[in-house]
Design a protein around this motif. Structure first.
Motif, PDB file in Angstrom:
ATOM      1  N   UNK A 212     -12.738  -3.222  -0.297  1.00  0.00           N
ATOM      2  CA  UNK A 212     -11.428  -3.294  -0.946  1.00  0.00           C
ATOM      3  C   UNK A 212     -10.449  -2.367  -0.233  1.00  0.00           C
ATOM      4  N   UNK A 213      -9.216  -2.843   0.070  1.00  0.00           N
ATOM      5  CA  UNK A 213      -8.209  -1.959   0.684  1.00  0.00           C
ATOM      6  C   UNK A 213      -7.936  -0.757  -0.214  1.00  0.00           C
ATOM      7  N   UNK A 214      -7.739   0.406   0.396  1.00  0.00           N
ATOM      8  CA  UNK A 214      -7.538   1.643  -0.367  1.00  0.00           C
ATOM      9  C   UNK A 214      -6.263   2.341   0.059  1.00  0.00           C
ATOM     10  N   UNK A 215      -5.802   3.271  -0.791  1.00  0.00           N
ATOM     11  CA  UNK A 215      -4.649   4.133  -0.498  1.00  0.00           C
ATOM     12  C   UNK A 215      -5.113   5.570  -0.646  1.00  0.00           C
ATOM     13  N   UNK A 216      -4.860   6.443   0.325  1.00  0.00           N
ATOM     14  CA  UNK A 216      -5.274   7.848   0.188  1.00  0.00           C
ATOM     15  C   UNK A 216      -4.690   8.462  -1.080  1.00  0.00           C
ATOM     16  N   UNK A 222       1.873  11.913  -4.079  1.00  0.00           N
ATOM     17  CA  UNK A 222       3.002  12.650  -3.499  1.00  0.00           C
ATOM     18  C   UNK A 222       4.293  12.151  -4.140  1.00  0.00           C
ATOM     19  N   UNK A 223       4.961  13.027  -4.922  1.00  0.00           N
ATOM     20  CA  UNK A 223       6.176  12.611  -5.638  1.00  0.00           C
ATOM     21  C   UNK A 223       7.261  12.129  -4.698  1.00  0.00           C
ATOM     22  N   UNK A 224       7.273  12.651  -3.477  1.00  0.00           N
ATOM     23  CA  UNK A 224       8.336  12.260  -2.543  1.00  0.00           C
ATOM     24  C   UNK A 224       8.171  10.824  -2.069  1.00  0.00           C
ATOM     25  N   UNK A 225       6.997  10.330  -2.141  1.00  0.00           N
ATOM     26  CA  UNK A 225       6.783   8.985  -1.605  1.00  0.00           C
ATOM     27  C   UNK A 225       6.466   7.952  -2.680  1.00  0.00           C
ATOM     28  N   UNK A 226       6.299   8.440  -3.954  1.00  0.00           N
ATOM     29  CA  UNK A 226       5.921   7.493  -5.010  1.00  0.00           C
ATOM     30  C   UNK A 226       6.963   6.401  -5.161  1.00  0.00           C
ATOM     31  N   UNK A 227       8.256   6.777  -5.084  1.00  0.00           N
ATOM     32  CA  UNK A 227       9.319   5.782  -5.308  1.00  0.00           C
ATOM     33  C   UNK A 227       9.288   4.691  -4.255  1.00  0.00           C
ATOM     34  N   UNK A 228       8.822   5.033  -3.056  1.00  0.00           N
ATOM     35  CA  UNK A 228       8.815   4.033  -1.992  1.00  0.00           C
ATOM     36  C   UNK A 228       7.544   3.219  -1.912  1.00  0.00           C
TER      37      UNK A 228
END
Length: 423
Positions: A212-216, A222-228
């Protein structure tokens, strides 16, 4: 000539093809026969059918009863012992026989691994009757060749007859003695049975799904990247069955690998049940049902040392035999708790599906089956109607009441029986 010698203090090397047994206490079966098992009696019959003088057989049996046969040594094709006679010095006596060839052992191993009840029987020191068909495994008249240092040229002499009768007692206690006589040691056979059973299990196991594809995790939190980040993917579909745990190698400093495997298997099975039903599948089980469930969750049929220990310990804790547990495990794997209930409980079904089953089987060209309560029995096949309305298949050696679960349950008795017959 230089010869390699074992290091000083080293343990002696075990010879799997040579076994010595202390003097065997004689004991006749309740029906008066010298051997108690069918294969032990086959050995005695081979001796008696080929004997030229019944009087020597009678004296040999008397010698065996009075303990005239000393320790017995068994190697491939040979059984040797010292037998006491009328003189002070005992006679060296032996029985020779042919060993089983490679083709014969292939046939034996194929038959032994074809059904889980055969493996369970061998582990419980029993020989299934279907293995009787392996050519050359059991002795035939004239297959046992006696030899003795006494002056008697009888065939056999009383000393050789006594050795044969006592050897039958060894066969009663451990059928692997018969296999050693025919050329294979116990550990050698168990290793080959384990290998074939593992290969069979691997062949029947479905291919693993792709990773299954995963995300670190650091990126996901990381709050700075959650929105993106893109929206989370939809939940994965529930698997049909819980996954198998990793293989835990033995380590003296770590817990027992079998215990770790059981814990991981247990966690996966209970998590899978919670995801599907929201219920704990263990809470309502009896100790026996839970023991069967634990053994059924472990792969294989009790062939390796660890699984043999598991079957032995679970069965002993509940005052059952390893064969009882193996049969119950087969029922659990066939239909879970309902499959175990079908194995252990006979009940009277109401009129309806059960009454229509026999005419349906006859109309399909199948042999007539004898009805008893929720069971329809033939010579070697049986159908049992569960309280869930499904038909469960069973198999036994012909004309023996030794039924083992086989195949998959289904609502149609004809389809279930066709599955047992491979049609």
């Amino acid at each position: 000539m230089n010869r390699t010698r074992p290091a000083r203090g080293a343990a002696p090397r075990h010879d799997d093809r040579r076994r010595s047994f202390p003097q065997v206490a004689p004991r006749e079966a309740p029906d008066g026969r010298f051997a108690a098992t069918w294969w032990g009696n086959a050995w005695v019959e081979a001796l008696e059918d080929a004997a030229l003088d019944p009087a020597r057989l009678a004296r040999g049996k008397a010698y065996a009863r009075r303990g005239h046969v000393d320790a017995i040594t068994v190697t491939p094709g040979r059984v040797v012992a010292y037998v006491h006679g009328s003189r002070p010095r005992p006679y060296r006596t032996e029985i020779r026989m042919r060993t089983l060839g490679d083709d014969g052992w292939e046939e034996f191993l194929d038959r032994a691994t074809a059904r889980p009840d055969h493996i369970a029987a061998l582990l419980d020191k029993d020989v299934p009757h279907s293995l009787e068909a392996v050519a050359g495994l059991l002795p035939a008249p004239g297959d046992l060749v006696p030899d003795c240092s006494c002056p008697d040229d009888g065939y056999p002499c009383k000393h050789a007859a006594a050795l044969c009768y006592q050897a039958a007692r060894l066969l009663d206690e451990d059928p692997f003695v018969l296999f050693l006589m025919r050329g294979r040691g116990e550990q050698e056979l168990l290793a080959e049975l384990t290998r074939r059973n593992a290969a069979r299990t691997a062949a029947e196991t479905a291919a693993a799904p792709p990773p299954t594809p995963t995300v670190p995790a650091r990126t996901a939190l990381d709050a700075a990247t959650v929105a993106g980040l893109p929206p989370l993917p939809a939940p994965l579909p529930l698997p049909d069955r819980p996954g198998r745990p990793a293989v835990f190698p033995p380590d003296p400093a770590a817990p027992d690998p079998l215990a770790l495997d059981l814990l991981a298997t247990e966690a996966a099975a209970r998590a899978h049940a919670f995801l599907i039903t929201g219920l704990d599948p263990v809470a309502a089980l009896t100790p026996w049902q839970d023991a069967v469930r634990l053994a059924a969750a472990h792969p294989g049929s009790g062939l390796t040392a660890s699984t043999r220990a598991l079957y032995r310990d679970l069965a002993h804790a509940l005052d059952r035999t390893p064969t009882d547990l193996a049969r119950a495990v087969a029922a659990w794997r066939q239909g879970g708790a309902e499959g175990l209930a079908v194995l252990e409980e006979a009940w009277d079904p109401p009129a309806g599906p059960f009454d229509r089953a026999r005419p349906a089987l006859l109309a399909a060209g199948l042999p007539a089956f004898r009805p008893w309560r929720n069971r329809l029995s033939g010579r070697s096949l049986q159908l049992r109607l569960g309280r869930d309305g499904l038909w469960y298949g069973y198999e036994s050696d012909a004309d023996r009441e030794d039924w083992w679960p086989r195949g998959h349950p289904g609502p149609d008795p004809v389809d279930t029986l066709d599955g047992l017959l491979g049609r």
